[in-house]
Structures are given as C-alpha cells and as structure tokens.
Design an enzyme around this catalytic site. Structure first.
Site: not given
Ligand SMILES: *Cc1c(COP(=O)(O)O)cnc(C)c1O
Length: 383
Positions: A182-183
C-alpha cells in the site's frame, strides 16, 4: 464499471517492473546481491541519505534500531499512539515502555510541544511519524532531541518524496521507509533504513544478517564471503534481489506516482469542501512537499448519525474500499488491558481515532473514481 470494486489502495505494477524481476529470476542470483546494493545506492541518491540499508520490512528496521541502541527494560520510547501497531509491539517486546505523545488534531502528527511534555529521565528514543505523506515539524523536534541527548528516528513509512523545508525526508537523521504494497512504492514487502550516522549504518548492516562481519554479498566471489564471522548475534532481515529489482524499477516512477496522487487528492479536496459532515486533514503551517500517501477524512459522527465503522460498511456495500489509519494503538485490546492510560492525555488521538478513515487513493485511479467516491459519501450522508 460502476459496480466494480474500487480498492482503497492498489500497487501500480508495469510490464517493465515485471520484466526486471524476471531478469533477476533468470540470472542465477535470487537473494541479496547486486540488485539490493544498487537499490540502496539509488535510494541514497533520491532521498539524499548518506547510508541506506535495504531490509525485508520497515518493522524489521525498527527492530534492528531498538537492538542497535540496546533499548530494554527501564527505558521509555516516545511515539504517537496514532501509528501502526508494529512500532509499539517492538517497544513492548524489547521490554521497554511505550510513552504516547498526543497529536495535532488536524494534521495527526506529534508536535515539539506534545513530545516535550512526555520526556523524562528514562526517555531513550523518540519516534515521530510523518503522517499520510506530510512531514512532521521535524526541525524543532530534532533540536529538542539533540538538547536532551535522546536518539531520534523518524517513521517515514508514508513519506517517500515528502519534503520538509526543501529537504527530502531521509536526507538527514535516521529514517525508516516501508515498501509494503500500500506504500508509495512497493517491493512486495520491504523497507529501507536511512541514516547519516555511519556507525549506526554499520550496526544495522551487520544485525540484519546474523551479525556477520561482512555483508551477504561478496563482490570477489559473487557470493557470501565464506570467512565472515559472527561479531554479535543478529537477525535475518535482508531484502532479496527480486524484491530489490522491483524497488529500483518502482523508484524510477516515484515522482510520476506522487504527481498522480497529488492531482487525485486535489480533486477530493475540491469536491469534499462542499460537505460539512466530512473534514480532510489540514496542511502543515510550515513549508512542505506532500507525498499524498493517504487521503484521510474525519467523519462528523453526530451530524452523520453513524459511527465510522458503519460508514466504512456503507461504503463497502457500494463496492468501495476504505481504510483506517489508524485505530489508536492504545485502544487495541492488549494495550487497553496492559497500559490503562489516562484518556485526558491523548484527547486529540482518541477524538480522531473515532472519526478517521482513508478514502481510495493510488496512482492508477481515474479522476472519475474520485467522483464516484464523493457521490457515494453524499448518498450515505443524506440517507
Ligand atoms: C506500514 C507502516 C509501518 C510498517 O511497515 P512494514 O514495511 O509493513 O513493516 C510502520 N509505520 C507506519 C506508520 C506504517 O504505515
């Protein structure tokens, strides 16, 4: 199209990203080697950091830091409760005591003032979080830590490309980045430990691979130096070359990713300004560059007449994924039962914990997806 599930986050993986990983798989060298070394070098160049060590996660980086600093029973580590659970878990597992500084109500970040209030004789380490892609007010925090002689390590999991007063996060001090999917860039799982402290970088390099005196990859033999000895017991937290190759390819795309995130965030802000039951985070009052890792809103639970959990469920029935960054760590079962903190000291943390959620935001999202999310919010609020 309307009914297709819109996730709250999705990695952007190009054919070139895939090809570069395939090349490593065909090369005969899969674990930490040339690619990991190159990824570290490129990461130094992008952030301006003096030393970068590639790791299998940011959590691993935090564990290595606590080990390298020898933090244990009797020590206090200062951090916000508005963070990911990993930091507090590791402090607890080290036998040290987590101490939570409250946050600014509208940026969700610790401030020099909230930190100062929590410093004691026992404070050994301060871990501020650069939240959602904006930087904490790190200048005065660095000065204060230096004055007290307390080590400072910045949680930069949300902050790849973030700038504080013209400098990228990572360029100074000690910062830990995450490459979880998700980064802002991903390696599947991974992290980068950045520091301007050469001695600390050496310790982290050693501790990440069994405490051996040499890194896993020896240039002369193309493999691990067979004569390396254990200098102190260490861990196994290295990053594979497959993951590192993906990291290099993704890092080449970071400015494009962050530019897309910024445009989507601006569209959200413009449209949400008309809704009084929903408030996005505020911009920091100092000079900054935003990486737009998350688009966080606070729901007016009285006006909306529903909890944030109910709101997330309502979005889900409309096929829209919504995240929660974060439920305050001290409100999780284990910490509720073991720490028993006075809620008076964490007012802004608790206020936000009951109201925040993260709307879909990722580079491959279309502007129309933003409109769809905002329309769904309007529909839920007028129900
Ligand atoms: C994601 C995240 C971490 C942990 O990163 P991992 O690479 O998953 O270990 C730590 N802190 C914050 C604020 C995060 O968002």
């Amino acid at each position: 199209m309307k009914n297709k599930f819109l996730p709250f986050s999705k990695p952007s993986i190009s054919d070139a990203d895939i090809e570069t990983v395939c090349d490593v798989m065909r090369s005969g060298w899969l674990t930490t080697g040339k690619q990991a070394a190159l990824f570290e070098k490129q990461f130094c160049k992008y952030t301006g950091a003096a030393h970068c060590v590639a790791l299998c996660s940011a959590t691993a980086g935090m564990h290595l830091l606590l080990s390298a600093l020898g933090i244990g029973p009797g020590d206090e580590v200062l951090t916000p409760s508005m963070t990911w659970v990993s930091t507090v878990n590791l402090i607890t597992l080290a036998g040290a005591t987590p101490v939570f500084a409250d946050i600014d109500r509208d940026t969700l970040m610790v401030t020099p003032e909230t930190i100062e209030k929590c410093v004691t004789e026992k404070t050994r380490l301060i871990i501020p979080v650069h939240f959602a892609g904006a930087p904490a007010d790190i200048g005065p925090i660095r000065d204060m830590a230096a004055t007290h002689g307390i080590f400072l390590a910045e949680d930069a999991a949300h902050a790849l490309g973030t700038k504080y007063k013209g400098d990228k996060i990572g360029a100074a001090g000690t910062c830990i980045f995450s490459f979880h999917p998700i980064k802002n860039i991903t390696t599947g799982e991974g992290g980068m430990f950045c520091t301007d402290n050469a001695g600390l970088a050496d310790s982290i390099r050693r501790l990440k691979f069994h405490g051996l005196g040499a890194d896993a990859y020896d240039r002369a033999t193309g493999g691990r130096s067979p004569t390396a000895e254990v200098l102190e017991p260490g861990f196994k937290y290295n990053l594979t070359d497959m993951a590192a190759a993906l990291g290099i390819s993704q890092l080449n795309r970071i400015d494009d990713f962050n530019g897309k995130r910024k445009a989507l965030a601006a569209r959200y802000r413009k449209q949400l300004a008309k809704l009084d039951a929903v408030t996005p985070l505020f911009d920091p009052p100092y000079d900054y560059g935003h990486a737009w890792h998350l688009f966080v809103i606070r729901l007016d639970i009285d006006k909306a007449n529903m909890s944030v959990d109910d709101f997330i469920d309502e979005m889900k029935t409309r096929n829209i994924g919504v995240g929660r960054h974060f439920k305050a760590v001290h409100l999780h079962k284990f910490y509720r039962e073991t720490l028993r903190l006075d809620p008076e000291n964490l007012k802004n943390t608790e206020w936000n914990s009951m109201r925040i959620c993260s709307l879909p935001l990722f580079p491959d999202m279309e502007p129309e997806d933003v409109d769809r999310v905002v329309n769904a919010i309007k529909e839920i609020l007028t129900k």
